[in-house]
Design an enzyme around this catalytic site. Structure first.
Site, mmCIF file in Angstrom:
data_model
loop_
_atom_site.group_PDB
_atom_site.id
_atom_site.type_symbol
_atom_site.label_atom_id
_atom_site.label_comp_id
_atom_site.label_asym_id
_atom_site.label_seq_id
_atom_site.Cartn_x
_atom_site.Cartn_y
_atom_site.Cartn_z
ATOM 1 N N ALA A 14 0.804 -1.228 0.000
ATOM 2 C CA ALA A 14 0.000 0.000 0.000
ATOM 3 C C ALA A 14 0.833 1.272 0.000
ATOM 4 O O ALA A 14 0.319 2.347 0.253
ATOM 5 C CB ALA A 14 -0.940 0.007 1.205
ATOM 6 N N ASN A 90 -3.204 -6.829 -1.420
ATOM 7 C CA ASN A 90 -2.961 -6.060 -2.633
ATOM 8 C C ASN A 90 -1.570 -6.275 -3.209
ATOM 9 O O ASN A 90 -1.373 -6.122 -4.416
ATOM 10 C CB ASN A 90 -3.172 -4.570 -2.341
ATOM 11 C CG ASN A 90 -2.710 -3.696 -3.492
ATOM 12 O OD1 ASN A 90 -3.375 -3.612 -4.528
ATOM 13 N ND2 ASN A 90 -1.563 -3.058 -3.328
ATOM 14 N N TYR A 161 2.151 -14.951 -14.662
ATOM 15 C CA TYR A 161 1.454 -14.012 -13.786
ATOM 16 C C TYR A 161 -0.001 -14.438 -13.631
ATOM 17 O O TYR A 161 -0.548 -14.477 -12.520
ATOM 18 C CB TYR A 161 1.554 -12.620 -14.391
ATOM 19 C CG TYR A 161 0.748 -11.544 -13.708
ATOM 20 C CD1 TYR A 161 1.166 -10.995 -12.501
ATOM 21 C CD2 TYR A 161 -0.407 -11.033 -14.304
ATOM 22 C CE1 TYR A 161 0.452 -9.981 -11.888
ATOM 23 C CE2 TYR A 161 -1.131 -10.028 -13.701
ATOM 24 C CZ TYR A 161 -0.695 -9.504 -12.495
ATOM 25 O OH TYR A 161 -1.419 -8.498 -11.895
ATOM 26 N N ALA A 163 -1.304 -17.390 -13.996
ATOM 27 C CA ALA A 163 -1.424 -18.627 -13.220
ATOM 28 C C ALA A 163 -1.382 -18.336 -11.729
ATOM 29 O O ALA A 163 -2.150 -18.911 -10.943
ATOM 30 C CB ALA A 163 -0.297 -19.579 -13.606
ATOM 31 N N ILE A 194 -5.184 -0.482 -14.985
ATOM 32 C CA ILE A 194 -5.121 0.674 -14.100
ATOM 33 C C ILE A 194 -4.145 1.692 -14.673
ATOM 34 O O ILE A 194 -3.077 1.333 -15.192
ATOM 35 C CB ILE A 194 -4.664 0.254 -12.684
ATOM 36 C CG1 ILE A 194 -5.660 -0.738 -12.075
ATOM 37 C CG2 ILE A 194 -4.499 1.471 -11.780
ATOM 38 C CD1 ILE A 194 -7.043 -0.178 -11.826
#
Length: 253
Positions: A14, A90, A161, A163, A194
């Site tokens: 974060a 995250n 990535y 998988a 994003i």
């Protein structure tokens, strides 16, 4: 609605980008937020920004791939601040800084592990560190930030990535069912493109891709943060084991 007063959240990865946006929105709704990042300076900067805006935040640097370090950091935080009620998994990336898309056929087997280490085992490490406490208190919200690459096949060189992200989604679904009677919900967000500017990177590589998104723009950290706020709230207590596509309509399900 969607108030988080009296709750404590841990958001991994974060210190910048989507993670910082998630932490900011959780704090805005009243949660005390532990801001994790592998880089201590990034974690402290993001936590300081939340405090400057009137929220409550603490920097909690650790490497999510280090099982012992995760457990020790969470244990220290819970003893000194508060138990973790909300976990947002995250932290994740394409395997390493400077990752370049590569077809599986051309990938070096020596690189396979690093994708799983952060995108799958990092999720497991953070989850394991908070799960016993959530079960004891009979309340918990777990949100795993995954990717569209984990739910659909793509011809853009992200099979390793994808998988790992797909594994994180499957893990979260099983976790949800295992603890559905413990007051814990667990859901995943399959995130689309994003805006890389949110992490201080150039957007040139994604500008053309953005044109194909039905809503006509790239996603923002706030788009993801808003979904996390809802899933962390009491109002979402009947939603568990689900994977939400947060992607501007590309694709729909």
């Amino acid at each position: 609605m969607f108030e988080l007063e009296g709750r404590t959240a841990l958001v991994t990865g974060a210190g910048q980008g989507v993670g910082a946006g998630i932490a900011t929105l959780l704090a805005r709704q009243g949660a005390v937020v532990a801001v994790n990042d592998i880089v201590a300076e990034r974690a402290e900067k993001a936590a300081a920004a939340i405090r400057a805006a009137g929220g409550a935040a603490h920097a909690l640097p650790f490497d999510v791939t280090d099982t012992a370090a995760v457990a020790a950091a969470v244990r220290t935080f819970e003893r000194s601040v508060a138990p973790v009620d909300i976990l947002v998994n995250n932290a994740g990336n394409g395997g390493a800084e400077g990752f370049r898309p590569t077809r599986f056929r051309d990938a070096d087997p020596a690189d396979w592990q690093r994708f799983a280490d952060i995108n799958l085992f990092g999720v497991m490490n953070a989850t394991r560190a908070v799960l016993d406490g959530m079960c004891a208190r009979r309340f918990g919200r777990i949100v795993t930030i995954a990717s569209g690459a984990g739910t659909q096949g793509m011809n853009i060189g992200v099979s390793l990535y994808g998988a790992a992200k797909g594994g994180a989604i499957a893990f979260t679904r099983h976790l949800a069912i295992e603890h559905a009677r413990d007051g814990i919900t667990a859901n995943s967000l399959a995130v689309g493109l994003i805006d890389p500017a949110a992490s201080g990177r150039q957007a040139s590589a994604t500008v053309n891709l953005a044109k194909a998104i039905p809503v006509g723009r790239l996603g923002t950290p706030e788009d993801i943060g808003a979904a996390c706020v809802f899933l962390a709230s009491r109002e979402a207590e009947w939603i568990t084991g689900q994977t939400w596509q947060i992607n501007g309509g590309s694709p729909t399900t």
